[in-house]
Design an enzyme around this catalytic site. Structure first.
Site, PDB file in Angstrom:
ATOM      1  CE  LYS A 117      -5.258 -11.847 -29.963  1.00  0.00           C
ATOM      2  NZ  LYS A 117      -4.087 -12.229 -30.759  1.00  0.00           N
TER       3      LYS A 117
HETATM    4  O1  G3P Z   1       0.054 -11.490 -29.806  1.00  0.00           O
HETATM    5  C1  G3P Z   1       0.246 -10.254 -30.432  1.00  0.00           C
HETATM    6  C2  G3P Z   1       1.377 -10.347 -31.357  1.00  0.00           C
HETATM    7  O2  G3P Z   1       1.080 -11.183 -32.434  1.00  0.00           O
HETATM    8  C3  G3P Z   1       1.903  -9.053 -31.810  1.00  0.00           C
HETATM    9  O3  G3P Z   1       3.254  -9.224 -31.914  1.00  0.00           O
HETATM   10  O4  G3P Z   1       5.523  -8.764 -32.681  1.00  0.00           O
HETATM   11  O5  G3P Z   1       3.528  -8.044 -34.071  1.00  0.00           O
HETATM   12  O6  G3P Z   1       4.072  -6.884 -31.939  1.00  0.00           O
HETATM   13  P1  G3P Z   1       4.130  -8.157 -32.699  1.00  0.00           P
END
Ligand code: G3P
Length: 216
Positions: A87
């Site tokens: 990633k």
């Molecule tokens: O896959 C990306 C994710 O982990 C981010 O999620 O909820 O932190 O915006 P969030």
């Protein structure tokens, strides 16, 4: 559409995998920290533990932000297990590194994508997956699902092979909306996946079927 779980929690990964609907896992440095995984050796071991639970791609994020560092770190991550996908953040050196990985048969997930222009660059560089963060766009009053639709449309016109991986999914309806606009993959925590199961009419209907069966 593939389902990935977005967590480094082994129990949640097992639970989703036991449902029989899991195609892979995504992690990031914040998710690893949330599980208290510290130190390089523990982090690498944790990725292998995840690969041993799920039969599918497992995204492991680089920390380096310069080209040489990203390549070195990504090659080490990729060597850990055949299921590892490197990633890489959507930055200039990240795009150069994705081209390098792509030319060398290493799968990549281009992360922190918030615009169609970024997604075009990721596809041109040969990313396996592109990760637009839809919840974080919604947080700033910009429609994240619209971005998924826009990227899916562009990739379709040019037959880009990069898969659209809708990330930062916050609830079950995000999953349904992403499916409607042609996301190749959704990645989210366990809760939105389990939310897809629920409907009060299912519960009421089942209760009635079981009650009628008892009467028969
Ligand atoms: O896959 C990306 C994710 O982990 C981010 O999620 O909820 O932190 O915006 P969030």
């Amino acid at each position: 559409m593939k389902f990935f779980i977005d967590t480094a929690n082994l129990n949640e990964i097992k639970e989703a995998n036991d449902l029989g609907i899991l195609d892979g896992v995504t992690t990031n440095p914040s998710l690893m920290a949330k599980e208290g995984i510290k130190g390089q050796d523990n982090i690498l071991k944790h990725y292998v533990d995840i690969c041993n639970i799920v039969d599918g791609d497992v995204s492991a994020e680089v920390i380096a932000t310069d080209y040489e560092g990203i390549v070195k770190e990504g090659e080490a991550l990729s060597a850990l297990h055949p299921q590892i996908v490197v990633k890489v953040p959507m930055i200039k050196d990240g795009i150069k590194a994705i081209r390098h990985f792509s030319d060398n048969g290493i799968k990549t997930n281009c992360t922190l994508v918030f615009s169609a222009g970024q997604a075009i660059l990721a596809a041109k560089a040969g990313a396996t997956y592109v990760s637009p963060f839809i919840g974080r766009l919604d947080d700033v009053s910009t429609d994240g699902v619209d971005l998924i639709a826009q990227i899916a449309h562009i990739y379709n016109i040019y037959d880009f092979k990069t898969e659209v991986l809708a990330a930062s999914i916050r609830h079950s309806m995000h999953i349904v909306k992403c499916a409607e606009v042609g996301a190749d993959v959704v990645t989210c925590p366990l809760k939105p996946i389990l939310g897809l199961l629920s409907h009060p009419l299912t519960d009421i209907g089942l209760e009635k079927f079981l009650a009628d069966h008892k009467k028969a």
